[in-house]
Design an enzyme around this catalytic site. Structure first.
Site, short mmCIF file in Angstrom:
data_model
loop_
_atom_site.label_atom_id
_atom_site.label_comp_id
_atom_site.label_asym_id
_atom_site.label_seq_id
_atom_site.Cartn_x
_atom_site.Cartn_y
_atom_site.Cartn_z
N ARG A 103 0.87 -1.19 0.00
CA ARG A 103 0.00 0.00 0.00
C ARG A 103 0.90 1.22 0.00
O ARG A 103 1.67 1.43 0.93
CB ARG A 103 -0.91 0.01 1.23
N HIS A 130 -7.54 0.31 -6.00
CA HIS A 130 -7.66 -0.54 -4.81
C HIS A 130 -8.34 -1.86 -5.23
O HIS A 130 -9.48 -2.12 -4.88
CB HIS A 130 -8.49 0.20 -3.76
N GLN A 133 -10.06 -4.38 -2.70
CA GLN A 133 -11.33 -3.91 -2.18
C GLN A 133 -12.47 -4.16 -3.18
O GLN A 133 -13.51 -4.68 -2.81
CB GLN A 133 -11.23 -2.40 -1.87
N ASP A 221 -17.65 6.57 -0.72
CA ASP A 221 -16.29 6.52 -0.16
C ASP A 221 -16.02 7.88 0.46
O ASP A 221 -16.76 8.85 0.20
CB ASP A 221 -15.29 6.22 -1.30
N CYS A 261 -16.38 1.15 1.36
CA CYS A 261 -15.14 0.41 1.58
C CYS A 261 -14.64 0.57 3.02
O CYS A 261 -13.90 -0.28 3.50
CB CYS A 261 -14.08 0.86 0.60
N ARG A 289 -13.20 -8.99 2.89
CA ARG A 289 -11.81 -8.71 2.49
C ARG A 289 -10.93 -9.92 2.78
O ARG A 289 -10.07 -10.30 1.98
CB ARG A 289 -11.26 -7.48 3.25
N1 CP Z 1 -11.04 -0.39 3.03
C1 CP Z 1 -9.74 -0.37 3.41
O1 CP Z 1 -8.84 -0.59 2.61
O2 CP Z 1 -9.57 -0.11 4.72
P1 CP Z 1 -8.19 0.20 5.47
O3 CP Z 1 -7.73 1.55 4.98
O4 CP Z 1 -8.53 0.20 6.92
O5 CP Z 1 -7.20 -0.86 5.12
N1 NVA Z 2 -10.35 6.45 -1.11
C1 NVA Z 2 -9.92 6.04 0.20
C2 NVA Z 2 -10.07 4.56 0.36
C3 NVA Z 2 -9.67 4.04 1.72
C4 NVA Z 2 -9.81 2.56 1.82
C5 NVA Z 2 -8.47 6.47 0.42
O1 NVA Z 2 -7.65 6.29 -0.48
O2 NVA Z 2 -8.16 7.01 1.50
#
Ligand code: CP
Ligand code: NVA
Length: 302
Positions: A103, A130, A133, A221, A261, A289
């Site tokens: 990430r 992502h 997700q 989101d 998400c 997930r």
């Molecule tokens: N939805 C998601 O990716 O959550 P986190 O940021 O908590 O990993």
């Molecule tokens: N769009 C959000 C998703 C988090 C899971 C972000 O990137 O912060």
């Protein structure tokens, strides 16, 4: 399947079906004896440059349940944080690990890591995509509706986010018709709207009511994604009309279900009432997930 999962564009329709089928199998079997342990004796690296609750925990638990061992790395605390190159890092990590989950900010960094590592790389969120997700989201929709082809999904809010980008791709692949309601300032990427990538579709409008028409699912989101904090004030003002509240939910089909998400910013993109109503399936979605990522890792690293 390809070596890596960097975005849903790495997948064919058959790959998607294989992931969904195995996810269901692993979910049904969880906690029962004699479950598959394809990561037995293997270590998987998880690199995080951004915050995470679900992704970090579900990957670590998933690796453990598949018989493997997770090695967590805070990207800033690795030598990458002090300037070691991504290719050099890839050449080192591939000597130890069976795969890497990452990430970070730039999609190009994840692509560079994958291009230089002989082991599979899984994108666990970048500024652009992502995939883990949205594969989970499709699995969740399938659980609730028994099919994906022909479903209608409304997406409200930041049409330019990693979630909107990824949902456009996966919707096309899974045969879902996705309508994004977003203001001009945060409209979805034109190349992803135009892309031919399977039986589904992605369209953009500015009207929440139009997007919600006949919606089986409504997705939202956060308005301020990680890394975009300096734009917070402007985003909150512009996106306000796109809040998912009870009135908006009622514009969908009578049994319209709510997806997010998470993390949710209650009171901003979604009200408490919607988050906590019976139509909200966000915690089932979060649980999934684990099952879907176990399937992805089994297929790529098993
Ligand atoms: N939805 C998601 O990716 O959550 P986190 O940021 O908590 O990993
Ligand atoms: N769009 C959000 C998703 C988090 C899971 C972000 O990137 O912060």
């Amino acid at each position: 399947m390809k070596k890596d999962l960097l975005s849903c564009q790495d997948l064919t329709r058959t790959d998607l079906e294989n992931i969904l089928e195995l996810s269901a199998k692993l979910k049904a079997g969880r906690g029962k004896p004699n479950q598959p342990r394809p990561l037995e004796g293997k270590s998987v690296g998880t690199i995080f440059a951004k915050s995470s609750t679900r992704t970090r925990v579900s990957f670590e638990v998933g690796i453990y349940e598949l018989g493997g061992h997770a090695v967590y790395m805070d990207q800033g605390k690795t030598q990458m944080g002090r300037g070691e190159t991504i290719p050099d890092t890839a050449h080192v990590l591939e000597r130890y690990l069976a795969g890497i989950v990452i990430r970070t900010f730039a999609q190009s960094d994840v692509e560079q890591l994958a291009a230089n590592a002989k082991i599979p790389v899984i994108n666990a969120l970048t500024d652009d995509f992502h995939p883990c997700q949205v594969l989970t989201d499709v699995f969740t929709m399938l659980e609730y509706k028994g099919k994906t082809d022909g479903l209608r999904m409304a997406y409200l809010g930041d049409g330019s986010s990693n979630m909107a980008n990824s949902l456009m791709l996966v919707s096309k692949l899974a045969g879902i018709d996705m309508t994004i309601a977003a203001p001009e300032e945060f409209r979805p990427r034109q190349d992803l709207l135009d892309l031919k990538f399977g039986p589904g579709s992605a369209t953009w409008c500015s009207s929440v009511k139009d997007a919600m028409q006949d919606a089986d699912f409504v997705y939202t989101d956060v308005w301020v994604s990680m890394g975009f904090e300096e734009e917070s004030k402007r985003r909150m003002q512009i996106l306000e009309p796109y809040r998912l509240d009870m009135n908006t939910l009622k514009m969908g089909k009578p049994d319209c279900k709510v997806l997010h998400c998470l993390p949710a910013h209650r009171g901003d993109e979604i009200t408490d009432e919607v988050m906590d109503c019976p139509a909200s399936i966000v915690f089932d979605q979060a649980e999934n997930r684990l099952h879907v990522q176990k399937a992805i890792m089994s297929l790529l690293m098993g």
